[in-house]
Scaffold this motif. Structure first.
Motif, PDB file in Angstrom:
ATOM      1  N   ALA A 276      -2.777 -76.475  81.664  1.00 32.02           N
ATOM      2  CA  ALA A 276      -3.338 -75.814  80.480  1.00 32.02           C
ATOM      3  C   ALA A 276      -4.238 -76.775  79.707  1.00 32.02           C
ATOM      4  N   THR A 277      -5.210 -76.203  79.011  1.00 25.09           N
ATOM      5  CA  THR A 277      -6.117 -76.996  78.183  1.00 25.09           C
ATOM      6  C   THR A 277      -5.452 -77.339  76.856  1.00 25.09           C
ATOM      7  N   ARG A 278      -5.551 -78.593  76.464  1.00 24.78           N
ATOM      8  CA  ARG A 278      -5.123 -79.045  75.135  1.00 24.78           C
ATOM      9  C   ARG A 278      -6.376 -79.337  74.317  1.00 24.78           C
ATOM     10  N   THR A 279      -6.560 -78.607  73.239  1.00 27.72           N
ATOM     11  CA  THR A 279      -7.719 -78.822  72.358  1.00 27.72           C
ATOM     12  C   THR A 279      -7.266 -79.571  71.116  1.00 27.72           C
ATOM     13  N   ILE A 280      -7.946 -80.672  70.837  1.00 18.29           N
ATOM     14  CA  ILE A 280      -7.534 -81.583  69.771  1.00 18.29           C
ATOM     15  C   ILE A 280      -8.681 -81.755  68.807  1.00 18.29           C
ATOM     16  N   ASN A 281      -8.442 -81.521  67.531  1.00 18.62           N
ATOM     17  CA  ASN A 281      -9.424 -81.742  66.486  1.00 18.62           C
ATOM     18  C   ASN A 281      -9.117 -83.040  65.763  1.00 18.62           C
ATOM     19  N   LEU A 282     -10.116 -83.920  65.713  1.00 20.00           N
ATOM     20  CA  LEU A 282      -9.931 -85.253  65.140  1.00 20.00           C
ATOM     21  C   LEU A 282     -10.926 -85.495  64.010  1.00 20.00           C
ATOM     22  N   LYS A 283     -10.552 -86.418  63.122  1.00 10.79           N
ATOM     23  CA  LYS A 283     -11.452 -86.870  62.066  1.00 10.79           C
ATOM     24  C   LYS A 283     -11.374 -88.384  61.980  1.00 10.79           C
ATOM     25  N   ARG A 284     -12.488 -89.015  61.576  1.00  7.15           N
ATOM     26  CA  ARG A 284     -12.525 -90.468  61.496  1.00  7.15           C
ATOM     27  C   ARG A 284     -11.619 -90.970  60.383  1.00  7.15           C
ATOM     28  N   LYS A 285     -10.948 -92.071  60.694  1.00  6.23           N
ATOM     29  CA  LYS A 285     -10.045 -92.665  59.703  1.00  6.23           C
ATOM     30  C   LYS A 285     -10.853 -93.400  58.650  1.00  6.23           C
TER      31      LYS A 285
ATOM     32  N   GLU B 281       2.410 -80.839  68.293  1.00  2.03           N
ATOM     33  CA  GLU B 281       3.654 -81.145  68.973  1.00  2.03           C
ATOM     34  C   GLU B 281       3.439 -81.821  70.310  1.00  2.03           C
ATOM     35  N   TRP B 282       2.185 -81.775  70.843  1.00  2.01           N
ATOM     36  CA  TRP B 282       1.963 -82.359  72.150  1.00  2.01           C
ATOM     37  C   TRP B 282       0.938 -83.488  72.157  1.00  2.01           C
ATOM     38  N   VAL B 283       0.597 -84.005  70.954  1.00  2.00           N
ATOM     39  CA  VAL B 283      -0.333 -85.134  70.876  1.00  2.00           C
ATOM     40  C   VAL B 283       0.242 -86.214  69.964  1.00  2.00           C
ATOM     41  N   GLU B 284       0.236 -87.446  70.447  1.00  2.00           N
ATOM     42  CA  GLU B 284       0.576 -88.611  69.638  1.00  2.00           C
ATOM     43  C   GLU B 284      -0.604 -89.568  69.686  1.00  2.00           C
ATOM     44  N   LEU B 285      -0.770 -90.353  68.639  1.00  2.00           N
ATOM     45  CA  LEU B 285      -1.851 -91.338  68.667  1.00  2.00           C
ATOM     46  C   LEU B 285      -1.395 -92.651  68.066  1.00  2.00           C
ATOM     47  N   ARG B 286      -2.065 -93.712  68.494  1.00  2.00           N
ATOM     48  CA  ARG B 286      -1.826 -95.043  67.935  1.00  2.00           C
ATOM     49  C   ARG B 286      -3.165 -95.758  67.830  1.00  2.00           C
ATOM     50  N   HIS B 287      -3.245 -96.722  66.910  1.00  2.00           N
ATOM     51  CA  HIS B 287      -4.472 -97.461  66.671  1.00  2.00           C
ATOM     52  C   HIS B 287      -4.284 -98.925  67.049  1.00  2.00           C
TER      53      HIS B 287
ATOM     54  N   GLU C 197      -3.119 -90.386  78.827  1.00  2.00           N
ATOM     55  CA  GLU C 197      -3.552 -91.237  77.729  1.00  2.00           C
ATOM     56  C   GLU C 197      -5.070 -91.386  77.777  1.00  2.00           C
ATOM     57  N   LEU C 198      -5.709 -91.173  76.628  1.00  2.00           N
ATOM     58  CA  LEU C 198      -7.149 -91.323  76.508  1.00  2.00           C
ATOM     59  C   LEU C 198      -7.447 -92.365  75.431  1.00  2.00           C
ATOM     60  N   ARG C 199      -8.179 -93.405  75.797  1.00  2.00           N
ATOM     61  CA  ARG C 199      -8.531 -94.464  74.844  1.00  2.00           C
ATOM     62  C   ARG C 199      -9.917 -94.167  74.289  1.00  2.00           C
ATOM     63  N   LEU C 200      -9.986 -93.968  72.952  1.00  2.00           N
ATOM     64  CA  LEU C 200     -11.223 -93.572  72.292  1.00  2.00           C
ATOM     65  C   LEU C 200     -11.842 -94.736  71.544  1.00  2.00           C
ATOM     66  N   GLU C 201     -13.146 -94.732  71.485  1.00  2.00           N
ATOM     67  CA  GLU C 201     -13.865 -95.685  70.645  1.00  2.00           C
ATOM     68  C   GLU C 201     -13.765 -95.237  69.199  1.00  2.00           C
ATOM     69  N   GLY C 202     -13.371 -96.137  68.292  1.00  2.00           N
ATOM     70  CA  GLY C 202     -13.243 -95.817  66.879  1.00  2.00           C
ATOM     71  C   GLY C 202     -11.815 -95.469  66.489  1.00  2.00           C
ATOM     72  N   ARG C 203     -11.582 -95.367  65.189  1.00  2.00           N
ATOM     73  CA  ARG C 203     -10.256 -95.039  64.661  1.00  2.00           C
ATOM     74  C   ARG C 203     -10.275 -93.581  64.209  1.00  2.00           C
ATOM     75  N   TRP C 204      -9.395 -92.771  64.835  1.00  2.00           N
ATOM     76  CA  TRP C 204      -9.376 -91.339  64.611  1.00  2.00           C
ATOM     77  C   TRP C 204      -7.992 -90.884  64.187  1.00  2.00           C
ATOM     78  N   LEU C 205      -7.955 -89.768  63.429  1.00  2.00           N
ATOM     79  CA  LEU C 205      -6.709 -89.141  63.008  1.00  2.00           C
ATOM     80  C   LEU C 205      -6.719 -87.679  63.432  1.00  2.00           C
ATOM     81  N   LEU C 206      -5.534 -87.101  63.604  1.00  2.00           N
ATOM     82  CA  LEU C 206      -5.426 -85.674  63.870  1.00  2.00           C
ATOM     83  C   LEU C 206      -5.736 -84.893  62.601  1.00  2.00           C
TER      84      LEU C 206
END
Length: 300
Positions: free
Chosen positions: A291-300, A270-276, A256-265
């Motif tokens: 293995a490396t998981r690469t995740i592309n996010l955009k600001r909500k 299939e291997w990433v879930e998020l909550r705000h 689990e990684l807690r990020l600053e700001g509100r982000w969306l996928l």
């Protein structure tokens, strides 16, 4: 990360058969051809000297080779100590910058024994290392290697401590963190906290972010260490092939990684879930086989 960048880290504890007092936390950050190497929490109770080797290069023609220290050509043979900051160029044109510490250079004929026949061998080598001294407590080092050219772009050290090693590369805009322990993350990264030891690299541009994360633990077994100890409490040397977990499948883990700001996928995963929650986003990343998981996010 994005095909041209990477991160490696380890908790070093040498086996008791050799020098069980030697410990360190080490990391290597690679940003294209810029490589930052960090070490911290270095401990050693045995005399005889402790070194971190920068390079050892065979030199076929010393008269034609160019080895530089702080811009000056080094003659053959030569041996000397230098106090940081030190800038070196090896015979292959790679540049090294050591901001602090004692740097030892030996450029001379080297004598040794052949690894198979034990017959005497010799050759001309240039070897450079950071000299940590004999008995070491809370030692550390940092140096940058730039492959194939001079150091035009410096990588910045954000953290170099027991819990984290972290770096920022201004040229690429990438921040990288080796989290040796779960918990709060160093300042200078949009990731505020991680639930497990992990490695991650992140770059942010405007309202978009690319995050790569890996759990380097293969999770072949859980629970206490399966080491064997002798009557003095020292570890007994055992082959990896004798371990019961050797052929176990790698188990899945969730970081689990807690990020600053509100982000969306940017796209479903299939291997990433998020909550705000308020002004933060928590990513639950399923990891497997380191293995490396690469995740592309955009600001909500």
């Amino acid at each position: 990360h994005c095909g041209m960048n990477g991160l490696y880290a380890m908790k070093l504890h040498e086996h008791d058969k050799y020098n069980g007092s030697l410990r360190a936390r080490k990391s290597v950050f690679a940003f294209e051809n810029r490589i930052l190497c960090l070490g911290s929490e270095i401990e050693n109770e045995k005399e005889g000297g402790l070194h971190t080797t920068l390079f050892q290069c065979y030199v076929e023609q010393p008269a034609e080779a160019q080895i530089l220290v702080n811009g000056e050509a080094i003659p053959f043979p030569h041996e000397a100590d230098y106090e940081g900051p030190v800038h070196l160029v090896d015979p292959n044109g790679n540049s090294y910058f050591v901001p602090e510490g004692r740097v030892h250079l030996r450029y001379a004929r080297q004598h040794s024994l052949h690894e198979e026949s034990d017959l005497p061998t010799e050759g001309d080598f240039c070897t450079v290392w950071i000299d940590h001294g004999g008995v070491v407590k809370e030692g550390r080092y940092a140096y940058q290697l730039t492959v194939g050219e001079g150091i035009k772009h410096r990588v910045r050290v954000l953290a170099q401590e027991r819990q984290h090693h972290a770096a920022y590369d201004p040229k690429s805009g990438i921040t990288a963190v080796a989290a040796f322990e779960a918990g709060l993350c160093p300042e200078g990264t949009p990731v505020r906290e991680v639930s497990l030891p992990c490695l991650y690299m992140v770059e942010q541009e405007g309202k978009r972010m690319t995050l790569s994360v890996a759990d380097p633990d293969l999770h072949l077994y859980e629970g206490e260490s399966d080491e064997w100890f002798d009557s003095e409490g020292k570890r007994i040397e055992r082959s990896v092939y004798s371990r019961e977990w050797l052929n176990n499948p790698s188990a899945e883990s969730v970081v689990e990684l807690r990020l600053e700001g509100r982000w969306l996928l940017e796209e479903p995963s299939e291997w990433v879930e998020l909550r705000h929650e308020k002004r933060e986003t928590t990513l639950r990343v399923r990891c497997h086989e380191a293995a490396t998981r690469t995740i592309n996010l955009k600001r909500k």
